[in-house]
Design a protein around this motif. Sequence first.
Motif, PDB file in Angstrom:
ATOM      1  N   TYR A 236      85.893  62.952  26.792  1.00  0.00           N
ATOM      2  CA  TYR A 236      85.878  64.126  25.919  1.00  0.00           C
ATOM      3  C   TYR A 236      84.900  63.912  24.780  1.00  0.00           C
ATOM      4  O   TYR A 236      84.592  62.779  24.411  1.00  0.00           O
ATOM      5  CB  TYR A 236      87.282  64.394  25.363  1.00  0.00           C
ATOM      6  N   GLU A 237      84.443  65.019  24.221  1.00  0.00           N
ATOM      7  CA  GLU A 237      83.570  64.963  23.054  1.00  0.00           C
ATOM      8  C   GLU A 237      84.388  64.883  21.768  1.00  0.00           C
ATOM      9  O   GLU A 237      85.500  65.397  21.693  1.00  0.00           O
ATOM     10  CB  GLU A 237      82.684  66.213  22.988  1.00  0.00           C
ATOM     11  N   SER A 238      83.788  64.275  20.761  1.00  0.00           N
ATOM     12  CA  SER A 238      84.322  64.333  19.405  1.00  0.00           C
ATOM     13  C   SER A 238      83.273  65.002  18.523  1.00  0.00           C
ATOM     14  O   SER A 238      82.198  65.383  18.993  1.00  0.00           O
ATOM     15  CB  SER A 238      84.629  62.921  18.880  1.00  0.00           C
ATOM     16  N   ASP A 239      83.574  65.107  17.239  1.00  0.00           N
ATOM     17  CA  ASP A 239      82.622  65.743  16.331  1.00  0.00           C
ATOM     18  C   ASP A 239      81.325  64.946  16.198  1.00  0.00           C
ATOM     19  O   ASP A 239      80.327  65.476  15.696  1.00  0.00           O
ATOM     20  CB  ASP A 239      83.259  65.955  14.954  1.00  0.00           C
ATOM     21  N   ALA A 240      81.322  63.694  16.642  1.00  0.00           N
ATOM     22  CA  ALA A 240      80.085  62.911  16.597  1.00  0.00           C
ATOM     23  C   ALA A 240      79.030  63.472  17.542  1.00  0.00           C
ATOM     24  O   ALA A 240      77.830  63.284  17.318  1.00  0.00           O
ATOM     25  CB  ALA A 240      80.378  61.452  16.955  1.00  0.00           C
ATOM     26  N   LEU A 241      79.481  64.160  18.606  1.00  0.00           N
ATOM     27  CA  LEU A 241      78.567  64.733  19.602  1.00  0.00           C
ATOM     28  C   LEU A 241      77.541  63.704  20.088  1.00  0.00           C
ATOM     29  O   LEU A 241      76.346  63.975  20.176  1.00  0.00           O
ATOM     30  CB  LEU A 241      77.848  65.977  19.038  1.00  0.00           C
ATOM     31  N   ASP A 242      78.060  62.528  20.392  1.00  0.00           N
ATOM     32  CA  ASP A 242      77.209  61.438  20.861  1.00  0.00           C
ATOM     33  C   ASP A 242      77.856  60.871  22.120  1.00  0.00           C
ATOM     34  O   ASP A 242      78.560  59.869  22.086  1.00  0.00           O
ATOM     35  CB  ASP A 242      77.085  60.364  19.765  1.00  0.00           C
ATOM     36  N   GLY A 243      77.631  61.539  23.240  1.00  0.00           N
ATOM     37  CA  GLY A 243      78.267  61.150  24.485  1.00  0.00           C
ATOM     38  C   GLY A 243      79.703  61.627  24.549  1.00  0.00           C
ATOM     39  O   GLY A 243      80.181  62.366  23.691  1.00  0.00           O
ATOM     40  N   MET A 244      80.409  61.176  25.597  1.00  0.00           N
ATOM     41  CA  MET A 244      81.807  61.527  25.795  1.00  0.00           C
ATOM     42  C   MET A 244      82.619  60.242  25.820  1.00  0.00           C
ATOM     43  O   MET A 244      82.233  59.252  26.451  1.00  0.00           O
ATOM     44  CB  MET A 244      81.996  62.315  27.088  1.00  0.00           C
ATOM     45  N   ILE A 245      83.745  60.245  25.119  1.00  0.00           N
ATOM     46  CA  ILE A 245      84.591  59.064  24.964  1.00  0.00           C
ATOM     47  C   ILE A 245      85.609  59.041  26.101  1.00  0.00           C
ATOM     48  O   ILE A 245      86.301  60.035  26.359  1.00  0.00           O
ATOM     49  CB  ILE A 245      85.306  59.105  23.609  1.00  0.00           C
ATOM     50  N   CYS A 300      82.162  58.286  15.512  1.00  0.00           N
ATOM     51  CA  CYS A 300      83.390  58.869  14.968  1.00  0.00           C
ATOM     52  C   CYS A 300      84.480  57.826  14.741  1.00  0.00           C
ATOM     53  O   CYS A 300      85.524  58.139  14.169  1.00  0.00           O
ATOM     54  CB  CYS A 300      83.917  59.968  15.898  1.00  0.00           C
ATOM     55  N   GLY A 301      84.252  56.596  15.207  1.00  0.00           N
ATOM     56  CA  GLY A 301      85.229  55.534  15.013  1.00  0.00           C
ATOM     57  C   GLY A 301      86.075  55.226  16.228  1.00  0.00           C
ATOM     58  O   GLY A 301      86.766  54.195  16.264  1.00  0.00           O
ATOM     59  N   ARG A 302      86.063  56.075  17.247  1.00  0.00           N
ATOM     60  CA  ARG A 302      86.791  55.789  18.482  1.00  0.00           C
ATOM     61  C   ARG A 302      86.012  54.718  19.249  1.00  0.00           C
ATOM     62  O   ARG A 302      84.799  54.799  19.373  1.00  0.00           O
ATOM     63  CB  ARG A 302      86.963  57.070  19.300  1.00  0.00           C
ATOM     64  N   THR A 303      86.741  53.743  19.770  1.00  0.00           N
ATOM     65  CA  THR A 303      86.090  52.518  20.237  1.00  0.00           C
ATOM     66  C   THR A 303      85.979  52.390  21.749  1.00  0.00           C
ATOM     67  O   THR A 303      85.391  51.418  22.235  1.00  0.00           O
ATOM     68  CB  THR A 303      86.854  51.298  19.703  1.00  0.00           C
ATOM     69  N   ASN A 304      86.553  53.314  22.512  1.00  0.00           N
ATOM     70  CA  ASN A 304      86.513  53.165  23.969  1.00  0.00           C
ATOM     71  C   ASN A 304      85.109  53.426  24.502  1.00  0.00           C
ATOM     72  O   ASN A 304      84.240  53.967  23.799  1.00  0.00           O
ATOM     73  CB  ASN A 304      87.514  54.111  24.639  1.00  0.00           C
ATOM     74  N   MET A 305      84.897  53.038  25.756  1.00  0.00           N
ATOM     75  CA  MET A 305      83.621  53.271  26.425  1.00  0.00           C
ATOM     76  C   MET A 305      83.190  54.722  26.290  1.00  0.00           C
ATOM     77  O   MET A 305      84.015  55.637  26.283  1.00  0.00           O
ATOM     78  CB  MET A 305      83.762  52.923  27.917  1.00  0.00           C
ATOM     79  N   ARG A 306      81.867  54.934  26.183  1.00  0.00           N
ATOM     80  CA  ARG A 306      81.313  56.289  26.189  1.00  0.00           C
ATOM     81  C   ARG A 306      80.441  56.476  27.421  1.00  0.00           C
ATOM     82  O   ARG A 306      79.776  55.538  27.877  1.00  0.00           O
ATOM     83  CB  ARG A 306      80.465  56.535  24.944  1.00  0.00           C
ATOM     84  N   ILE A 307      80.448  57.683  27.940  1.00  0.00           N
ATOM     85  CA  ILE A 307      79.537  58.041  29.019  1.00  0.00           C
ATOM     86  C   ILE A 307      78.681  59.226  28.578  1.00  0.00           C
ATOM     87  O   ILE A 307      79.010  59.917  27.606  1.00  0.00           O
ATOM     88  CB  ILE A 307      80.283  58.375  30.324  1.00  0.00           C
ATOM     89  N   ARG A 308      77.588  59.436  29.279  1.00  0.00           N
ATOM     90  CA  ARG A 308      76.657  60.491  28.885  1.00  0.00           C
ATOM     91  C   ARG A 308      77.193  61.882  29.188  1.00  0.00           C
ATOM     92  O   ARG A 308      76.612  62.880  28.765  1.00  0.00           O
ATOM     93  CB  ARG A 308      75.317  60.297  29.603  1.00  0.00           C
ATOM     94  N   GLY A 309      78.279  61.981  29.901  1.00  0.00           N
ATOM     95  CA  GLY A 309      78.781  63.291  30.298  1.00  0.00           C
ATOM     96  C   GLY A 309      78.401  63.576  31.732  1.00  0.00           C
ATOM     97  O   GLY A 309      77.932  62.707  32.472  1.00  0.00           O
ATOM     98  N   TRP A 310      78.617  64.802  32.135  1.00  0.00           N
ATOM     99  CA  TRP A 310      78.404  65.183  33.534  1.00  0.00           C
ATOM    100  C   TRP A 310      76.918  65.415  33.774  1.00  0.00           C
ATOM    101  O   TRP A 310      76.287  66.256  33.145  1.00  0.00           O
ATOM    102  CB  TRP A 310      79.200  66.454  33.842  1.00  0.00           C
TER     103      TRP A 310
END
Length: 406
Positions: A236-245, A300-310
């Motif tokens: 999912y996206e957060s307000d950081a709008l930097d990939g999906m967490i 945004c501070g969430r630490t899990n892996m991020r992916i680029r999205g679909w």
Amino acid sequence: MTGYYDDLEIRDMQAREEALARALPIAIARAKTAPALARLLRDIEPEDVTDRATLPRLPVIRKSELSEAQRRSPPFGGYTTRPANEFDQIFQSPGPIYEPGRREGDWWRLGRFLHASGVGRGDIVQNCFGYHLTPAGMMFESAARAVDAAVLPAGTGQTDLQVSAAADIGTTCYAGTPDFLKVILDRADEMGKRLSISRAVVGGGALFPSLRQEYADRGIVTRQCYATADIGNIAYESDALDGMIVDEGVIVEIVRPGTGDPLPEGEVGEVLVTTLNPDYPLLRFATGDLSAVLPGASPCGRTNMRIRGWLGRADQTAKIKGMFVRPEQVAALIARHPEISRARVIAERDGEMDVMTVQIESRAGSAEAYADSVAHMLKLKGRVEIVPPGSLPNDGKVIEDRRRYE
């Protein structure tokens, strides 16, 4: 909305991996109580799989295998750890393929996404995902309950009624496919209705940058999730709008398409998802989607892996107007009409809307004659073009996605 959904989102990586080491063997042992998974995992000892490095010891589960198992042993093909009558809901998605559901807790884990999108107590969510047969409507209703938001169970279509309800009730948040919100907003303008929608949580299709910007210009903050009917929330996206967490309830791997071989960070590959859901423990489930791992943690501070999205499909399956169109559906269309030699589905964009064109090689019949078959077999309406026999490319493609995702 401030803060995090829970402390799981901000764990350091060591704490997350230690929790995974405890959870994986339990999940695998539980999975082996499901008949189909017991056969797949017969040579696997749960205590031998305790981290991401050992996860590739497990076989990949593909949707085609799940679908075939369901045909042999309906409704769930032996992939659930409880019988069908012990679930609260049973859904049918196109294919057909069946998915279970439960009312307790936030079973699909989408509440985390809504919280990250700023939705919570005091909001009224106009849920424009379908409630008929498919699970998306209930997935987002469950998410809204998890964050204490009220829900208007609007479902799909009926644009004028949707506009009136949004205006009368004071809807603050839209939930649905990215395209349909524009339909509602444009119709509200035509009807002279003022809407209070300030946030949108979307899924079921790509949110194109131009459409996100159009909503922003209207004062609507739009966030998207990556979820499936089988798995629930994946990222999912957060307000950081930097990939999906990546969601805390799943493990994501990026592998070489068609294999289970992990790819290096940053390489585009197929998304495999392992869910820790004890009722429906899909392990290394191949989504058929493409993505890539982003380095580092989200700002945004969430630490899990991020992916680029679909980033598209690893196979020829395409999601058009929020619905999957699969090669076997195109094959069924051809088989229904012996005079058709080839057919090709083309997905494009017209402004901010998905459009589908079906090109048919036929010596007889007209576009109008095939329109009903297209709608019936593909579950979507689209433009039909008759082309001369032998004119379609001989490249093995039956679905061509011409849309751009970046």
